[in-house]
Scaffold this active site. Structure first.
Site, PDB file in Angstrom:
ATOM      1  N   ASP A   1       0.834  -1.207   0.000  1.00  0.00           N
ATOM      2  CA  ASP A   1       0.000   0.000   0.000  1.00  0.00           C
ATOM      3  C   ASP A   1       0.868   1.257   0.000  1.00  0.00           C
ATOM      4  OD1 ASP A   1      -2.351   1.381  -0.009  1.00  0.00           O
ATOM      5  OD2 ASP A   1      -2.747   1.157   2.134  1.00  0.00           O
TER       6      ASP A   1
ATOM      7  N   LEU B   1      11.223 -20.710  -3.826  1.00  0.00           N
ATOM      8  CA  LEU B   1      10.145 -19.868  -3.307  1.00  0.00           C
ATOM      9  C   LEU B   1       8.991 -19.772  -4.300  1.00  0.00           C
ATOM     10  CD1 LEU B   1      10.355 -16.524  -1.457  1.00  0.00           C
ATOM     11  CD2 LEU B   1       9.196 -16.531  -3.660  1.00  0.00           C
TER      12      LEU B   1
ATOM     13  N   HIS C   1       3.131   3.171  -8.858  1.00  0.00           N
ATOM     14  CA  HIS C   1       2.937   1.740  -9.124  1.00  0.00           C
ATOM     15  C   HIS C   1       4.165   1.149  -9.812  1.00  0.00           C
ATOM     16  CE1 HIS C   1      -1.106   2.029  -7.740  1.00  0.00           C
ATOM     17  NE2 HIS C   1      -1.518   2.784  -8.741  1.00  0.00           N
TER      18      HIS C   1
END
Length: 253
Positions: free
Chosen positions: A34, A145, A51
């Site tokens: 955020d 991962l 972004h």
């Protein structure tokens, strides 16, 4: 009630990777990324610039998490509520996966990272679907991962989707056993993944925003005022260090 978990406005604590790996490492870390828009606004830049900068942070955090031995990293990339944003911002957000995968995919393959997506892919543009499908397919044999993107994802929609599939399977005679937690979890979009051990949310907001509502039942929360584009490797180390200092009893003593 979550105020005591808010981190003070200060620089990241100097914690080394070597120190962190001596303690328990969260198997699954989930992140609500955020603050991209506010980061851009503070610099008189368009929200899309925030972004784009945030995308770079995903790369850094993924590499560090992989080095530390984290098994799954789930990032909240685009929510079912994000469609309410201005059209140009939505279009940009849905182009980011294509750019991210295009530039970072070779590194993901080299790092033995496996890409996974959860969310309603049917509603996203074809170019976005193509990019994420390629990333998933090209990394499917990797064993390191799992980088799990929550894309066009909402926790309530996920739960409703699971309930509807359970009802359908029952009506069609494909479900013969009582619905328990394990069975229900198998109908979720995160099926096969362990529930998150640690949730990180940046930008100072203290709420879940419809994110993994079922899976976060016993997750440790770590909130910080740092905006996502300013999130550094040291912040992740600080979050894991905080996780290591907590006692997880899961309702027991």
């Amino acid at each position: 009630m979550f105020e005591k978990f808010r981190k003070p406005k200060k620089g990241p604590v100097a914690i080394s990777e070597e120190e962190i790996v001596k303690g328990p490492i969260p198997n699954h870390i989930a992140i609500i990324m955020d603050g991209n828009g506010r980061w851009a606004k503070k610099r008189s830049l368009p929200r899309t610039a925030g972004h784009h900068e945030g995308m770079k942070v995903v790369k850094k955090v993924t590499k560090l998490a992989s080095r530390l031995g984290v098994k799954t990293l789930t990032v909240y990339a685009f929510s079912t509520e994000n469609w309410k944003r201005p059209e140009d911002e939505v279009n940009y957000l849905l182009k980011l996966p294509q750019e991210f995968m295009g530039t970072f995919l070779p590194e993901l393959i080299e790092e033995n990272v496996r890409v996974r997506i959860m969310g309603d892919k049917d509603a996203i543009p074809a170019h976005t679907q193509k990019a994420v499908d390629k990333a998933v397919n090209d990394t499917k044999n990797n064993t390191g991962l799992v980088l799990n993107f929550a894309l066009n994802y909402g926790g309530r929609a996920e739960i409703l989707d699971a309930v509807n599939h359970i009802v359908t399977d029952f009506r069609e005679g494909n479900l013969q056993k009582k619905v328990d937690e394990d069975l229900f979890s198998g109908y979720l979009m995160s099926a096969g993944l362990q529930d998150p051990d640690l949730l990180i949310r940046t930008s100072g907001e203290i709420r879940l925003s419809n994110f993994m509502l079922w899976q976060l039942a016993y997750t440790e929360f770590w909130f910080t005022d740092v905006l996502w584009p300013d999130f550094k490797e040291q912040h992740l180390l600080e979050a894991i260090y905080g996780f290591q200092k907590r006692g997880r009893r899961f309702g027991g003593i």
